[in-house]
Design a protein around this motif. Structure first.
Motif, PDB file in Angstrom:
ATOM      1  N   LEU A   5       0.935  -8.374   0.572  1.00 27.18           N
ATOM      2  CA  LEU A   5       0.324  -7.096   0.275  1.00 27.18           C
ATOM      3  C   LEU A   5       1.362  -6.161  -0.326  1.00 27.18           C
ATOM      4  O   LEU A   5       2.543  -6.321  -0.091  1.00 27.18           O
ATOM      5  CB  LEU A   5      -0.226  -6.468   1.561  1.00 27.18           C
ATOM      6  CG  LEU A   5      -1.399  -7.176   2.227  1.00 27.18           C
ATOM      7  CD1 LEU A   5      -1.661  -6.546   3.579  1.00 27.18           C
ATOM      8  CD2 LEU A   5      -2.640  -7.096   1.368  1.00 27.18           C
ATOM      9  N   PRO A   6       0.940  -5.143  -1.087  1.00 28.61           N
ATOM     10  CA  PRO A   6       1.897  -4.192  -1.627  1.00 28.61           C
ATOM     11  C   PRO A   6       2.457  -3.298  -0.533  1.00 28.61           C
ATOM     12  O   PRO A   6       1.958  -3.281   0.580  1.00 28.61           O
ATOM     13  CB  PRO A   6       1.042  -3.387  -2.622  1.00 28.61           C
ATOM     14  CG  PRO A   6      -0.327  -3.460  -2.068  1.00 28.61           C
ATOM     15  CD  PRO A   6      -0.435  -4.843  -1.470  1.00 28.61           C
ATOM     16  N   ARG A   7       3.478  -2.526  -0.909  1.00 25.77           N
ATOM     17  CA  ARG A   7       4.133  -1.680   0.065  1.00 25.77           C
ATOM     18  C   ARG A   7       3.316  -0.418   0.277  1.00 25.77           C
ATOM     19  O   ARG A   7       3.701   0.679  -0.070  1.00 25.77           O
ATOM     20  CB  ARG A   7       5.529  -1.340  -0.428  1.00 25.77           C
ATOM     21  CG  ARG A   7       6.379  -2.555  -0.587  1.00 25.77           C
ATOM     22  CD  ARG A   7       7.565  -2.321  -1.441  1.00 25.77           C
ATOM     23  NE  ARG A   7       8.422  -1.289  -0.885  1.00 25.77           N
ATOM     24  CZ  ARG A   7       9.537  -0.887  -1.463  1.00 25.77           C
ATOM     25  NH1 ARG A   7       9.909  -1.403  -2.604  1.00 25.77           N
ATOM     26  NH2 ARG A   7      10.287   0.036  -0.923  1.00 25.77           N
ATOM     27  N   THR A   8       2.134  -0.561   0.894  1.00 23.67           N
ATOM     28  CA  THR A   8       1.241   0.584   1.052  1.00 23.67           C
ATOM     29  C   THR A   8       0.638   0.701   2.434  1.00 23.67           C
ATOM     30  O   THR A   8      -0.027   1.669   2.737  1.00 23.67           O
ATOM     31  CB  THR A   8       0.070   0.493   0.048  1.00 23.67           C
ATOM     32  OG1 THR A   8      -0.540  -0.792   0.153  1.00 23.67           O
ATOM     33  CG2 THR A   8       0.572   0.674  -1.363  1.00 23.67           C
ATOM     34  N   VAL A 196     -10.867  -1.355 -11.977  1.00 24.78           N
ATOM     35  CA  VAL A 196      -9.525  -0.803 -12.148  1.00 24.78           C
ATOM     36  C   VAL A 196      -8.935  -0.354 -10.800  1.00 24.78           C
ATOM     37  O   VAL A 196      -9.510   0.491 -10.114  1.00 24.78           O
ATOM     38  CB  VAL A 196      -9.530   0.380 -13.130  1.00 24.78           C
ATOM     39  CG1 VAL A 196      -8.107   0.867 -13.369  1.00 24.78           C
ATOM     40  CG2 VAL A 196     -10.198  -0.015 -14.447  1.00 24.78           C
ATOM     41  N   ALA A 197      -7.792  -0.912 -10.456  1.00 28.13           N
ATOM     42  CA  ALA A 197      -7.169  -0.614  -9.163  1.00 28.13           C
ATOM     43  C   ALA A 197      -5.712  -0.194  -9.313  1.00 28.13           C
ATOM     44  O   ALA A 197      -5.053  -0.486 -10.319  1.00 28.13           O
ATOM     45  CB  ALA A 197      -7.255  -1.843  -8.256  1.00 28.13           C
ATOM     46  N   LEU A 198      -5.217   0.479  -8.293  1.00 33.95           N
ATOM     47  CA  LEU A 198      -3.799   0.809  -8.169  1.00 33.95           C
ATOM     48  C   LEU A 198      -3.195  -0.033  -7.054  1.00 33.95           C
ATOM     49  O   LEU A 198      -3.910  -0.502  -6.162  1.00 33.95           O
ATOM     50  CB  LEU A 198      -3.617   2.288  -7.814  1.00 33.95           C
ATOM     51  CG  LEU A 198      -3.761   3.326  -8.929  1.00 33.95           C
ATOM     52  CD1 LEU A 198      -3.814   4.729  -8.329  1.00 33.95           C
ATOM     53  CD2 LEU A 198      -2.612   3.224  -9.928  1.00 33.95           C
ATOM     54  N   ASN A 199      -1.891  -0.191  -7.093  1.00 37.31           N
ATOM     55  CA  ASN A 199      -1.177  -0.892  -6.029  1.00 37.31           C
ATOM     56  C   ASN A 199      -0.809   0.128  -4.962  1.00 37.31           C
ATOM     57  O   ASN A 199       0.349   0.479  -4.782  1.00 37.31           O
ATOM     58  CB  ASN A 199       0.074  -1.566  -6.604  1.00 37.31           C
ATOM     59  CG  ASN A 199       0.898  -2.268  -5.540  1.00 37.31           C
ATOM     60  OD1 ASN A 199       0.635  -2.178  -4.352  1.00 37.31           O
ATOM     61  ND2 ASN A 199       1.924  -2.969  -5.969  1.00 37.31           N
ATOM     62  N   GLY A 200      -1.826   0.639  -4.240  1.00 36.01           N
ATOM     63  CA  GLY A 200      -1.565   1.551  -3.140  1.00 36.01           C
ATOM     64  C   GLY A 200      -2.067   2.962  -3.372  1.00 36.01           C
ATOM     65  O   GLY A 200      -2.760   3.265  -4.342  1.00 36.01           O
ATOM     66  N   PRO A 202      -1.027   6.781  -4.117  1.00 36.98           N
ATOM     67  CA  PRO A 202       0.118   7.438  -4.764  1.00 36.98           C
ATOM     68  C   PRO A 202       0.825   8.490  -3.914  1.00 36.98           C
ATOM     69  O   PRO A 202       1.930   8.904  -4.245  1.00 36.98           O
ATOM     70  CB  PRO A 202      -0.491   8.057  -6.018  1.00 36.98           C
ATOM     71  CG  PRO A 202      -1.940   8.181  -5.724  1.00 36.98           C
ATOM     72  CD  PRO A 202      -2.276   7.016  -4.853  1.00 36.98           C
ATOM     73  N   THR A 203       0.221   8.940  -2.822  1.00 35.02           N
ATOM     74  CA  THR A 203       0.909   9.877  -1.941  1.00 35.02           C
ATOM     75  C   THR A 203       1.870   9.155  -1.006  1.00 35.02           C
ATOM     76  O   THR A 203       2.677   9.789  -0.325  1.00 35.02           O
ATOM     77  CB  THR A 203      -0.085  10.688  -1.092  1.00 35.02           C
ATOM     78  OG1 THR A 203      -0.770   9.822  -0.191  1.00 35.02           O
ATOM     79  CG2 THR A 203      -1.090  11.402  -1.974  1.00 35.02           C
ATOM     80  N   LYS A 204       1.801   7.819  -0.982  1.00 33.43           N
ATOM     81  CA  LYS A 204       2.646   7.023  -0.086  1.00 33.43           C
ATOM     82  C   LYS A 204       3.416   5.927  -0.813  1.00 33.43           C
ATOM     83  O   LYS A 204       4.437   5.469  -0.335  1.00 33.43           O
ATOM     84  CB  LYS A 204       1.780   6.371   0.996  1.00 33.43           C
ATOM     85  CG  LYS A 204       0.989   7.349   1.844  1.00 33.43           C
ATOM     86  CD  LYS A 204       0.094   6.600   2.820  1.00 33.43           C
ATOM     87  CE  LYS A 204      -0.756   7.562   3.638  1.00 33.43           C
ATOM     88  NZ  LYS A 204      -1.649   6.838   4.570  1.00 33.43           N
ATOM     89  N   SER A 205       2.891   5.491  -1.944  1.00 27.99           N
ATOM     90  CA  SER A 205       3.441   4.337  -2.657  1.00 27.99           C
ATOM     91  C   SER A 205       4.071   4.737  -3.983  1.00 27.99           C
ATOM     92  O   SER A 205       3.440   5.408  -4.814  1.00 27.99           O
ATOM     93  CB  SER A 205       2.319   3.323  -2.901  1.00 27.99           C
ATOM     94  OG  SER A 205       2.668   2.396  -3.893  1.00 27.99           O
ATOM     95  N   GLY A 206       5.324   4.306  -4.203  1.00 27.09           N
ATOM     96  CA  GLY A 206       6.012   4.624  -5.443  1.00 27.09           C
ATOM     97  C   GLY A 206       5.350   4.029  -6.666  1.00 27.09           C
ATOM     98  O   GLY A 206       5.315   4.643  -7.739  1.00 27.09           O
ATOM     99  N   SER A 207       4.802   2.806  -6.540  1.00 30.12           N
ATOM    100  CA  SER A 207       4.173   2.163  -7.690  1.00 30.12           C
ATOM    101  C   SER A 207       2.888   2.882  -8.095  1.00 30.12           C
ATOM    102  O   SER A 207       2.623   3.088  -9.291  1.00 30.12           O
ATOM    103  CB  SER A 207       3.887   0.685  -7.382  1.00 30.12           C
ATOM    104  OG  SER A 207       3.142   0.550  -6.190  1.00 30.12           O
TER     105      SER A 207
END
Length: 384
Positions: A5-8, A196-200, A202-207
């Motif tokens: 899983l991503p760093r989220t 369309v998705a993000l890897n996490g 954005p308030t917690k994940s740098g990516s």
């Protein structure tokens, strides 16, 4: 980052009461490592300050352990880095919550202060590293190669310094998506509904943070104004194209997130990993939203294994460590210096996703401003 899983993911149990209970259960951190002449690893600002690399290695081996957090083995080739360090020094690295986000790392530092299970080292999105330094959580330490890290990519005191980076890219499952998008403008097209998705978050994940900023640049924004990026995702949510499912290799394989906005080194890693699984993963750096950013290394000021924490940094910023990140499609911070010195892995460098132009980076002030804007506006942008 593949197979993980991503760093989220969010760490639980960070309340003060829980921390106090854990402290009594897990015990306090071990006493700081010192040399025969009384030099403390916890206050050493360089290997030389501690008596040299041999002294640092000896002290780290006595500690015998490194507490890391939020390092998936396949994120920027971290598995090879972890294995390389363990083999080289015979020191065990324990990685807690590999799926965690940058904010989770900071939470672990603050909630476990004085505990033997507190993180020794941190790998943070750049804005989160700046925030941690502002909170006084980081130890000043300059690796041997500190002078070769480009200006603007390090804290002058050595509280943090960039380690590896890349560009925001769009990854696409070409077998599930008839025509893969190549720009942020493309993502607004009705044919990408629910894809369309993000890897996490954005308030917690740098990516994910980088993904919103790239969308801002593609929508008339700037390093001083991330609001157009929030507006972009609000539109994406309103027209049904944005999915709140956080992109992972598992969600890609299941077809839940066939289009993922993520760092190019992660998406490029997906492409390699998915070949054997029948997924045709295409990667493009969008020309209308070209955003480059680095992650940053830091040492917990109250690291329970301070010598090992410093030795880990020295390993990461050696030619061996930097080239291992490069082998994972990430652009190491020392890449220009290594290219000049002839120590860069040229074959690995040739495989990097192609990008035109010279990257520019937001300042510390701009990152703090953007982070505040996201904290206030993200939930509203994608709600409903």
């Amino acid at each position: 980052m593949n197979l993980f899983l991503p760093r989220t993911a969010v760490l639980g149990g960070s309340l003060a009461v829980a921390a106090a209970l854990t402290l009594s259960a897990c015990g306090a951190a071990p006493e700081s490592t010192t040399t025969a002449d009384g030099k403390s690893a916890a206050t050493a600002t360089s290997a030389e300050d501690f008596g040299g690399m041999d002294a640092l290695i000896e002290a780290a081996k006595k500690e015998g352990k490194l507490n890391a957090i939020a390092l998936p083995r396949d994120w920027a080739n971290y598995g090879a880095l972890i294995d390389g360090f363990e083999k080289k020094y015979g020191i065990k690295i324990e990685v807690e919550n590999p799926d965690g986000a940058s904010q989770d790392e900071i939470n672990a530092v603050t909630s476990r202060k004085g505990q033997d299970r507190a993180p020794d080292v941190l790998d943070l999105g750049s804005s989160f590293a700046i925030s941690a330094a502002q909170q006084g959580l980081l130890a000043p330490y300059k690796v041997a190669a500190f002078a070769d890290i480009p200006e603007g990519q390090k804290d002058p005191k050595g509280q943090w310094y960039n380690d590896y980076g890349g560009y925001i890219s769009i990854g696409c499952d070409a077998k599930r998506v008839k025509e893969c998008p190549e720009t942020f403008a493309d993502l607004l097209q009705p044919k990408y509904k629910g894809q369309v998705a993000l890897n996490g978050n954005p308030t917690k994940s740098g990516s994910a943070f980088g993904g919103v900023w790239a969308a801002s640049l593609a929508s008339g924004g700037s390093f001083d104004d991330i609001q157009p990026g929030l507006d972009f995702f609000a539109k994406l949510k309103k027209n049904g194209n944005y999915t709140p499912v956080e992109s992972t290799p598992a969600t890609v394989e299941k077809g839940e997130t066939p289009i993922s906005i993520d760092w190019d080194y992660l998406n490029a890693g997906y492409a390699d990993e998915f070949k054997s699984k029948g997924v045709d993963w295409k990667v493009v750096v969008p020309e209308d939203g070209k955003f480059s950013q680095y992650y940053s290394q830091a040492i917990n000021k109250d690291a329970p294994h301070p010598a090992t924490a410093r030795l880990w940094q020295e390993y990461l910023y050696s030619a061996e460590g930097q080239n291992l990140w490069l082998a994972g499609y990430a652009r190491p911070a020392l890449m220009p210096a290594m290219e000049k010195a002839g120590t860069l892995d040229e074959k690995a460098a040739a495989k990097l996703p192609k990008v035109s132009g010279t990257p520019e980076f937001p300042t510390e002030e701009q990152q703090t401003k953007a982070k505040d804007a996201l904290a206030q506006g993200w939930a509203k942008a994608v709600s409903g």
